[in-house]
Design a protein around this motif. Structure first.
Motif, PDB file in Angstrom:
ATOM      1  N   PHE A   6       5.106  10.047 -10.649  1.00 52.44           N
ATOM      2  CA  PHE A   6       6.309   9.321 -10.230  1.00 52.44           C
ATOM      3  C   PHE A   6       6.645   9.745  -8.805  1.00 52.44           C
ATOM      4  O   PHE A   6       6.237  10.819  -8.343  1.00 52.44           O
ATOM      5  CB  PHE A   6       7.480   9.618 -11.180  1.00 52.44           C
ATOM      6  N   TRP A   8       9.084  10.912  -5.603  1.00 54.20           N
ATOM      7  CA  TRP A   8      10.325  11.490  -5.105  1.00 54.20           C
ATOM      8  C   TRP A   8      10.422  11.121  -3.632  1.00 54.20           C
ATOM      9  O   TRP A   8       9.431  10.719  -3.007  1.00 54.20           O
ATOM     10  CB  TRP A   8      10.338  13.007  -5.308  1.00 54.20           C
ATOM     11  N   ARG A  28       4.801  12.946  -7.452  1.00 55.48           N
ATOM     12  CA  ARG A  28       5.158  14.137  -8.202  1.00 55.48           C
ATOM     13  C   ARG A  28       4.650  14.007  -9.644  1.00 55.48           C
ATOM     14  O   ARG A  28       4.397  12.903 -10.142  1.00 55.48           O
ATOM     15  CB  ARG A  28       6.675  14.339  -8.212  1.00 55.48           C
ATOM     16  N   ARG A  30       4.651  16.656 -13.596  1.00 56.55           N
ATOM     17  CA  ARG A  30       5.173  17.863 -14.242  1.00 56.55           C
ATOM     18  C   ARG A  30       4.013  18.762 -14.654  1.00 56.55           C
ATOM     19  O   ARG A  30       3.003  18.297 -15.171  1.00 56.55           O
ATOM     20  CB  ARG A  30       6.013  17.498 -15.479  1.00 56.55           C
ATOM     21  N   VAL A  36       8.713  19.998 -12.089  1.00 55.19           N
ATOM     22  CA  VAL A  36       8.251  18.931 -11.205  1.00 55.19           C
ATOM     23  C   VAL A  36       7.545  19.572 -10.006  1.00 55.19           C
ATOM     24  O   VAL A  36       8.115  20.408  -9.303  1.00 55.19           O
ATOM     25  CB  VAL A  36       9.428  18.065 -10.725  1.00 55.19           C
ATOM     26  N   LYS A 227      13.685  14.379  -3.126  1.00 51.79           N
ATOM     27  CA  LYS A 227      14.615  14.267  -4.247  1.00 51.79           C
ATOM     28  C   LYS A 227      14.201  13.118  -5.161  1.00 51.79           C
ATOM     29  O   LYS A 227      13.529  12.175  -4.730  1.00 51.79           O
ATOM     30  CB  LYS A 227      16.034  14.003  -3.727  1.00 51.79           C
ATOM     31  N   PRO A 228      14.627  13.166  -6.424  1.00 50.84           N
ATOM     32  CA  PRO A 228      14.243  12.092  -7.343  1.00 50.84           C
ATOM     33  C   PRO A 228      14.874  10.755  -7.004  1.00 50.84           C
ATOM     34  O   PRO A 228      14.350   9.707  -7.370  1.00 50.84           O
ATOM     35  CB  PRO A 228      14.702  12.601  -8.706  1.00 50.84           C
ATOM     36  N   GLN A 229      16.007  10.777  -6.280  1.00 49.83           N
ATOM     37  CA  GLN A 229      16.678   9.538  -5.892  1.00 49.83           C
ATOM     38  C   GLN A 229      16.965   9.575  -4.395  1.00 49.83           C
ATOM     39  O   GLN A 229      17.238  10.638  -3.826  1.00 49.83           O
ATOM     40  CB  GLN A 229      17.999   9.376  -6.657  1.00 49.83           C
TER      41      GLN A 229
END
Length: 407
Positions: A6, A8, A28, A30, A36, A227-229
Protein backbone atom coordinates in the motif's frame (compact mmCIF):
# COMPACT_ATOMS: atom_id res chain seq x y z
CA UNK A 1 4.70 -11.36 -4.05
CA UNK A 2 1.97 -12.42 -1.63
CA UNK A 3 2.17 -9.68 1.00
CA UNK A 4 -0.16 -6.71 0.94
CA UNK A 5 1.37 -3.51 -0.42
CA UNK A 6 0.00 0.00 0.00
CA UNK A 7 1.19 3.59 -0.51
CA UNK A 8 2.21 6.16 2.08
CA UNK A 9 2.77 9.78 1.19
CA UNK A 10 5.73 12.05 1.92
CA UNK A 11 5.01 15.77 1.40
CA UNK A 12 6.95 17.86 -1.13
CA UNK A 13 7.03 21.45 0.14
CA UNK A 14 7.23 24.52 -2.08
CA UNK A 15 9.81 27.05 -0.93
CA UNK A 16 8.05 30.21 -2.08
CA UNK A 17 4.62 29.55 -0.58
CA UNK A 18 5.40 27.06 2.17
CA UNK A 19 2.49 24.94 0.98
CA UNK A 20 2.58 21.23 0.24
CA UNK A 21 2.83 21.16 -3.55
CA UNK A 22 2.70 17.39 -3.88
CA UNK A 23 3.43 14.01 -2.37
CA UNK A 24 5.81 11.23 -3.29
CA UNK A 25 3.95 7.92 -3.11
CA UNK A 26 6.16 5.32 -1.43
CA UNK A 27 5.33 1.60 -1.28
CA UNK A 28 4.88 0.14 2.19
CA UNK A 29 4.14 -3.29 3.68
CA UNK A 30 3.99 -4.90 7.10
CA UNK A 31 6.78 -7.04 8.49
CA UNK A 32 6.32 -10.19 10.55
CA UNK A 33 5.82 -8.06 13.66
CA UNK A 34 3.04 -6.11 11.99
CA UNK A 35 5.10 -2.92 11.68
CA UNK A 36 4.80 -0.77 8.57
CA UNK A 37 8.12 -0.75 6.69
CA UNK A 38 9.40 0.25 3.27
CA UNK A 39 8.63 -2.20 0.48
CA UNK A 40 11.34 -0.79 -1.78
CA UNK A 41 13.60 -3.84 -1.49
CA UNK A 42 10.83 -6.09 -2.83
CA UNK A 43 10.84 -4.28 -6.17
CA UNK A 44 14.53 -5.06 -6.68
CA UNK A 45 14.42 -8.62 -5.35
CA UNK A 46 16.07 -10.83 -8.01
CA UNK A 47 14.14 -13.85 -6.73
CA UNK A 48 10.85 -12.18 -7.62
CA UNK A 49 10.01 -12.35 -11.36
CA UNK A 50 9.78 -8.93 -13.08
CA UNK A 51 6.19 -9.62 -14.16
CA UNK A 52 5.14 -10.05 -10.52
CA UNK A 53 6.94 -6.88 -9.50
CA UNK A 54 5.14 -4.94 -12.25
CA UNK A 55 1.74 -6.27 -11.14
CA UNK A 56 2.50 -5.30 -7.53
CA UNK A 57 3.70 -1.87 -8.67
CA UNK A 58 0.42 -1.34 -10.57
CA UNK A 59 -1.65 -2.10 -7.48
CA UNK A 60 0.25 0.37 -5.32
CA UNK A 61 0.20 2.91 -8.11
CA UNK A 62 -3.59 2.76 -8.53
CA UNK A 63 -4.10 3.22 -4.78
CA UNK A 64 -1.78 6.24 -4.80
CA UNK A 65 -3.56 7.85 -7.75
CA UNK A 66 -6.92 7.30 -6.11
CA UNK A 67 -5.76 9.64 -3.32
CA UNK A 68 -5.74 12.57 -5.76
CA UNK A 69 -9.44 13.11 -5.14
CA UNK A 70 -8.64 13.86 -1.48
CA UNK A 71 -6.05 16.53 -2.36
CA UNK A 72 -6.38 20.14 -3.48
CA UNK A 73 -6.67 20.59 -7.24
CA UNK A 74 -3.19 22.17 -7.48
CA UNK A 75 -1.51 19.26 -5.67
CA UNK A 76 0.37 16.48 -7.51
CA UNK A 77 1.40 12.89 -6.87
CA UNK A 78 4.96 11.79 -7.66
CA UNK A 79 5.43 8.18 -8.79
CA UNK A 80 8.71 6.31 -9.26
CA UNK A 81 9.26 4.58 -12.57
CA UNK A 82 11.46 1.52 -12.12
CA UNK A 83 13.83 0.14 -14.80
CA UNK A 84 11.45 -2.77 -15.45
CA UNK A 85 8.57 -0.32 -15.85
CA UNK A 86 10.58 1.75 -18.32
CA UNK A 87 11.18 -1.30 -20.48
CA UNK A 88 7.55 -2.41 -20.24
CA UNK A 89 6.17 1.02 -21.09
CA UNK A 90 8.43 1.37 -24.12
CA UNK A 91 6.79 -1.65 -25.76
CA UNK A 92 3.22 -1.26 -24.48
CA UNK A 93 0.59 0.22 -26.80
CA UNK A 94 -0.98 2.24 -24.00
CA UNK A 95 0.33 3.90 -20.87
CA UNK A 96 -1.04 1.90 -17.90
CA UNK A 97 -0.84 4.94 -15.60
CA UNK A 98 -2.89 6.99 -18.07
CA UNK A 99 -5.53 4.27 -18.16
CA UNK A 100 -5.68 4.33 -14.36
CA UNK A 101 -6.19 8.10 -14.40
CA UNK A 102 -8.96 7.75 -16.96
CA UNK A 103 -10.71 5.25 -14.69
CA UNK A 104 -10.31 7.68 -11.80
CA UNK A 105 -11.31 10.70 -13.91
CA UNK A 106 -8.07 12.44 -12.85
CA UNK A 107 -5.86 14.96 -14.65
CA UNK A 108 -2.44 13.64 -15.87
CA UNK A 109 -0.89 17.07 -15.17
CA UNK A 110 -1.34 16.29 -11.48
CA UNK A 111 1.01 13.31 -11.76
CA UNK A 112 4.82 13.54 -11.83
CA UNK A 113 6.70 10.56 -13.18
CA UNK A 114 10.11 10.14 -11.55
CA UNK A 115 12.66 8.43 -13.79
CA UNK A 116 14.74 6.53 -11.26
CA UNK A 117 17.19 4.88 -13.68
CA UNK A 118 18.99 6.61 -16.55
CA UNK A 119 21.44 3.89 -17.53
CA UNK A 120 20.73 1.71 -20.53
CA UNK A 121 19.13 2.51 -23.86
CA UNK A 122 18.93 6.29 -24.12
CA UNK A 123 16.64 6.16 -27.13
CA UNK A 124 14.21 3.93 -25.23
CA UNK A 125 14.21 6.28 -22.23
CA UNK A 126 13.64 9.29 -24.48
CA UNK A 127 10.67 7.60 -26.19
CA UNK A 128 9.09 6.74 -22.83
CA UNK A 129 9.55 10.29 -21.54
CA UNK A 130 8.05 11.74 -24.71
CA UNK A 131 5.00 9.51 -24.40
CA UNK A 132 4.35 10.58 -20.84
CA UNK A 133 4.96 14.24 -21.65
CA UNK A 134 2.60 14.14 -24.64
CA UNK A 135 -0.06 12.61 -22.38
CA UNK A 136 0.24 15.59 -20.01
CA UNK A 137 2.37 14.13 -17.21
CA UNK A 138 5.16 16.03 -15.47
CA UNK A 139 8.62 14.49 -15.72
CA UNK A 140 11.25 14.36 -12.98
CA UNK A 141 14.77 12.96 -12.93
CA UNK A 142 15.69 11.31 -9.64
CA UNK A 143 19.17 11.26 -8.02
CA UNK A 144 20.58 13.98 -10.28
CA UNK A 145 24.35 14.18 -9.75
CA UNK A 146 24.75 10.59 -8.57
CA UNK A 147 26.44 9.75 -11.89
CA UNK A 148 28.02 12.58 -13.88
CA UNK A 149 28.05 10.43 -17.01
CA UNK A 150 24.27 10.94 -17.11
CA UNK A 151 24.34 14.73 -17.36
CA UNK A 152 23.95 14.62 -21.14
CA UNK A 153 20.83 12.51 -20.70
CA UNK A 154 19.25 15.06 -18.40
CA UNK A 155 19.96 17.80 -20.94
CA UNK A 156 18.32 15.68 -23.65
CA UNK A 157 15.22 14.73 -21.61
CA UNK A 158 14.56 18.30 -20.34
CA UNK A 159 12.64 17.27 -17.19
CA UNK A 160 10.21 19.55 -15.37
CA UNK A 161 11.82 18.72 -12.02
CA UNK A 162 15.30 17.54 -11.04
CA UNK A 163 15.75 15.81 -7.68
CA UNK A 164 19.26 16.37 -6.35
CA UNK A 165 20.90 13.21 -5.09
CA UNK A 166 20.25 12.82 -1.36
CA UNK A 167 23.80 11.69 -0.63
CA UNK A 168 25.22 14.82 -2.26
CA UNK A 169 23.13 17.01 0.03
CA UNK A 170 24.41 15.16 3.10
CA UNK A 171 27.99 15.31 1.88
CA UNK A 172 27.57 19.02 1.19
CA UNK A 173 27.13 19.61 4.92
CA UNK A 174 30.61 18.21 5.58
CA UNK A 175 32.85 20.56 3.60
CA UNK A 176 32.88 23.43 1.14
CA UNK A 177 33.99 21.33 -1.85
CA UNK A 178 30.96 19.05 -1.62
CA UNK A 179 28.70 22.05 -1.06
CA UNK A 180 30.10 23.76 -4.13
CA UNK A 181 29.46 20.67 -6.23
CA UNK A 182 25.80 20.36 -5.30
CA UNK A 183 25.28 24.11 -5.77
CA UNK A 184 26.70 23.86 -9.29
CA UNK A 185 24.31 20.99 -9.99
CA UNK A 186 21.39 23.05 -8.70
CA UNK A 187 22.35 25.96 -10.95
CA UNK A 188 22.81 23.61 -13.90
CA UNK A 189 19.33 22.15 -13.42
CA UNK A 190 17.82 25.63 -13.20
CA UNK A 191 19.59 26.69 -16.39
CA UNK A 192 18.11 23.66 -18.13
CA UNK A 193 14.65 24.95 -17.21
CA UNK A 194 13.96 22.43 -14.44
CA UNK A 195 12.71 23.11 -10.92
CA UNK A 196 15.13 21.82 -8.28
CA UNK A 197 13.85 19.46 -5.60
CA UNK A 198 16.16 18.66 -2.68
CA UNK A 199 15.16 15.48 -0.89
CA UNK A 200 16.63 14.08 2.30
CA UNK A 201 16.32 17.44 4.11
CA UNK A 202 16.52 16.38 7.75
CA UNK A 203 17.97 19.41 9.55
CA UNK A 204 17.74 23.19 9.42
CA UNK A 205 21.34 23.31 8.16
CA UNK A 206 20.41 20.99 5.30
CA UNK A 207 17.48 23.26 4.45
CA UNK A 208 19.79 26.29 4.29
CA UNK A 209 22.09 24.38 1.93
CA UNK A 210 19.07 23.38 -0.17
CA UNK A 211 18.05 27.02 -0.55
CA UNK A 212 21.58 27.87 -1.68
CA UNK A 213 21.09 25.24 -4.40
CA UNK A 214 18.03 27.05 -5.83
CA UNK A 215 15.65 24.53 -4.28
CA UNK A 216 12.13 25.21 -5.55
CA UNK A 217 10.88 22.21 -3.56
CA UNK A 218 12.20 20.41 -0.48
CA UNK A 219 11.33 17.04 0.98
CA UNK A 220 12.51 15.23 4.09
CA UNK A 221 12.15 14.43 7.77
CA UNK A 222 12.61 18.09 8.76
CA UNK A 223 8.99 18.41 7.68
CA UNK A 224 7.55 14.91 7.75
CA UNK A 225 8.24 11.28 7.06
CA UNK A 226 5.83 9.39 4.83
CA UNK A 227 2.32 9.19 6.28
CA UNK A 228 -0.63 6.91 5.55
CA UNK A 229 -2.76 9.91 4.54
CA UNK A 230 -1.80 13.15 2.73
CA UNK A 231 -1.32 16.05 5.12
CA UNK A 232 -3.09 19.38 4.81
CA UNK A 233 -1.48 21.73 2.29
CA UNK A 234 -0.72 24.40 4.93
CA UNK A 235 0.84 22.00 7.43
CA UNK A 236 4.30 23.56 7.14
CA UNK A 237 3.54 27.15 6.12
CA UNK A 238 4.60 28.66 9.45
CA UNK A 239 7.70 26.48 9.68
CA UNK A 240 8.79 27.40 6.14
CA UNK A 241 8.20 31.11 6.79
CA UNK A 242 10.47 30.97 9.85
CA UNK A 243 13.15 29.07 7.93
CA UNK A 244 13.03 31.54 5.05
CA UNK A 245 13.30 34.47 7.46
CA UNK A 246 16.29 32.88 9.18
CA UNK A 247 17.97 32.16 5.84
CA UNK A 248 17.44 35.76 4.73
CA UNK A 249 18.77 37.20 7.99
CA UNK A 250 21.84 34.97 7.97
CA UNK A 251 22.46 35.68 4.31
CA UNK A 252 22.22 39.43 4.86
CA UNK A 253 24.58 39.20 7.81
CA UNK A 254 27.01 37.12 5.77
CA UNK A 255 26.77 39.58 2.89
CA UNK A 256 27.43 42.54 5.20
CA UNK A 257 30.49 40.91 6.69
CA UNK A 258 31.68 39.85 3.25
CA UNK A 259 31.39 43.43 2.02
CA UNK A 260 33.31 44.64 5.08
CA UNK A 261 36.10 42.20 4.33
CA UNK A 262 35.93 43.25 0.69
CA UNK A 263 36.60 46.86 1.68
CA UNK A 264 39.61 45.76 3.72
CA UNK A 265 40.94 43.82 0.75
CA UNK A 266 40.25 46.79 -1.49
CA UNK A 267 42.33 49.08 0.74
CA UNK A 268 45.24 46.64 0.73
CA UNK A 269 45.15 46.17 -3.03
CA UNK A 270 45.03 49.94 -3.59
CA UNK A 271 48.12 50.30 -1.38
CA UNK A 272 49.81 47.53 -3.34
CA UNK A 273 48.89 49.25 -6.61
CA UNK A 274 50.50 52.49 -5.43
CA UNK A 275 53.62 50.59 -4.40
CA UNK A 276 53.84 49.03 -7.87
CA UNK A 277 53.39 52.44 -9.49
CA UNK A 278 56.14 53.90 -7.32
CA UNK A 279 58.56 51.12 -8.20
CA UNK A 280 58.92 52.45 -11.73
CA UNK A 281 59.26 48.86 -12.96
CA UNK A 282 57.12 47.26 -15.63
CA UNK A 283 56.26 44.54 -13.13
CA UNK A 284 59.22 42.36 -12.30
CA UNK A 285 61.04 44.56 -9.78
CA UNK A 286 58.77 45.61 -6.89
CA UNK A 287 60.12 46.71 -3.52
CA UNK A 288 58.04 44.83 -0.97
CA UNK A 289 60.35 45.14 2.03
CA UNK A 290 57.98 47.45 3.85
CA UNK A 291 54.74 45.85 2.67
CA UNK A 292 54.10 42.73 4.73
CA UNK A 293 51.39 40.40 3.40
CA UNK A 294 48.17 39.89 5.32
CA UNK A 295 46.47 36.52 5.59
CA UNK A 296 43.87 37.52 3.03
CA UNK A 297 46.20 37.55 0.00
CA UNK A 298 47.56 34.25 -1.29
CA UNK A 299 49.56 35.72 -4.19
CA UNK A 300 49.58 38.57 -6.67
CA UNK A 301 51.02 39.24 -10.12
CA UNK A 302 50.90 41.85 -12.86
CA UNK A 303 49.54 41.53 -16.41
CA UNK A 304 49.43 43.86 -19.37
CA UNK A 305 46.07 44.85 -20.84
CA UNK A 306 46.25 41.93 -23.27
CA UNK A 307 46.33 39.55 -20.31
CA UNK A 308 50.00 38.55 -20.61
CA UNK A 309 51.64 38.03 -17.23
CA UNK A 310 54.65 40.37 -17.03
CA UNK A 311 55.72 39.72 -13.45
CA UNK A 312 56.52 36.64 -11.42
CA UNK A 313 54.09 35.39 -8.81
CA UNK A 314 54.55 37.07 -5.44
CA UNK A 315 53.48 34.33 -3.02
CA UNK A 316 52.42 34.90 0.58
CA UNK A 317 54.68 32.77 2.80
CA UNK A 318 55.54 32.59 6.49
CA UNK A 319 58.68 34.64 5.90
CA UNK A 320 57.05 37.32 3.79
CA UNK A 321 56.73 37.61 0.03
CA UNK A 322 58.29 34.80 -1.97
CA UNK A 323 59.00 35.28 -5.66
CA UNK A 324 57.98 32.35 -7.87
CA UNK A 325 58.95 32.73 -11.52
CA UNK A 326 56.07 31.78 -13.81
CA UNK A 327 56.67 30.11 -17.19
CA UNK A 328 56.67 32.58 -20.05
CA UNK A 329 53.46 32.82 -22.05
CA UNK A 330 50.89 32.81 -19.21
CA UNK A 331 47.86 34.75 -20.38
CA UNK A 332 44.76 35.44 -18.28
CA UNK A 333 42.69 37.51 -20.71
CA UNK A 334 40.14 34.72 -21.07
CA UNK A 335 39.13 34.85 -17.41
CA UNK A 336 35.63 36.37 -16.86
CA UNK A 337 36.84 38.80 -14.19
CA UNK A 338 39.57 40.12 -16.51
CA UNK A 339 37.07 40.74 -19.29
CA UNK A 340 34.58 42.31 -16.85
CA UNK A 341 37.20 44.77 -15.63
CA UNK A 342 38.16 45.84 -19.16
CA UNK A 343 34.48 46.25 -20.05
CA UNK A 344 33.76 48.52 -17.06
CA UNK A 345 32.82 52.11 -17.88
CA UNK A 346 34.64 53.25 -14.74
CA UNK A 347 37.61 50.93 -15.07
CA UNK A 348 39.89 53.25 -13.05
CA UNK A 349 37.59 52.96 -10.02
CA UNK A 350 36.54 49.33 -10.33
CA UNK A 351 37.78 46.27 -8.40
CA UNK A 352 36.37 43.07 -9.91
CA UNK A 353 36.15 39.74 -8.09
CA UNK A 354 35.82 36.29 -9.57
CA UNK A 355 33.27 33.86 -8.20
CA UNK A 356 34.63 31.61 -5.42
CA UNK A 357 36.68 28.58 -6.45
CA UNK A 358 38.99 26.11 -4.75
CA UNK A 359 42.62 27.09 -5.18
CA UNK A 360 44.52 23.95 -6.17
CA UNK A 361 47.71 25.13 -4.45
CA UNK A 362 46.25 26.53 -1.22
CA UNK A 363 43.55 23.87 -1.05
CA UNK A 364 40.91 26.32 0.13
CA UNK A 365 38.06 28.51 -1.09
CA UNK A 366 39.52 31.45 -2.99
CA UNK A 367 38.70 34.38 -5.26
CA UNK A 368 40.72 36.41 -7.75
CA UNK A 369 40.57 40.22 -7.79
CA UNK A 370 41.47 42.41 -10.78
CA UNK A 371 42.42 46.08 -10.40
CA UNK A 372 43.76 48.53 -12.97
CA UNK A 373 47.26 49.83 -12.16
CA UNK A 374 47.67 52.25 -15.05
CA UNK A 375 46.86 52.47 -18.76
CA UNK A 376 49.09 49.48 -19.51
CA UNK A 377 48.97 47.20 -16.47
CA UNK A 378 46.47 45.24 -14.37
CA UNK A 379 47.00 43.85 -10.88
CA UNK A 380 45.63 40.35 -10.25
CA UNK A 381 45.51 38.95 -6.73
CA UNK A 382 44.38 35.52 -5.56
CA UNK A 383 42.61 35.87 -2.22
CA UNK A 384 41.23 33.67 0.46
CA UNK A 385 37.49 33.85 -0.13
CA UNK A 386 35.99 36.70 1.87
CA UNK A 387 34.46 34.55 4.60
CA UNK A 388 34.54 34.59 8.36
CA UNK A 389 34.84 31.55 10.62
CA UNK A 390 31.45 30.33 11.78
CA UNK A 391 29.69 31.96 8.85
CA UNK A 392 26.61 29.93 7.86
CA UNK A 393 27.71 30.23 4.25
CA UNK A 394 31.33 29.25 4.87
CA UNK A 395 30.64 25.73 3.66
CA UNK A 396 28.26 26.91 0.99
CA UNK A 397 28.69 29.08 -2.04
CA UNK A 398 30.04 32.20 -0.34
CA UNK A 399 28.82 35.66 -1.23
CA UNK A 400 29.38 36.45 -4.87
CA UNK A 401 29.88 40.20 -5.00
CA UNK A 402 31.38 40.59 -8.45
CA UNK A 403 32.82 44.12 -8.23
CA UNK A 404 33.06 47.14 -5.97
CA UNK A 405 33.98 50.76 -6.57
CA UNK A 406 37.33 51.95 -5.25
CA UNK A 407 38.76 55.42 -4.83
Amino acid sequence: MDMELFPWYQPIVETASGHVAGYEALARCRNDAGQVVSAGALFSDPDCPPAERIVADRKVRFQALAALKEMPDDCFISLNLSPEWLQFTSTARELPTLKMLQRLDADPSRVMIEITELSGDLDMIRRVVERYREAGFRIAIDDFGADFSQLDRVALLLPDVVKLDMKLLRDGLDNARNASMIQVLGEMASRLGAKVLCEGVETEEAYMLALSCNAYYTQGFLFSEAKPQPLASDSFSSQIACLRDRYRDLALDSCTRSQWLGQKVSAELIALRELIKASGSLGGQIDLKHHMPTSQILRFYVCDRMGNQISPNFENSAGGWKIVEEPEGSNWSWRPYFIELLASDDIEQRLVFSEPYHDIYAGELSQTAALLIDSNRILLADLRSRQMDGDLFHNNRGMRARSIAVC
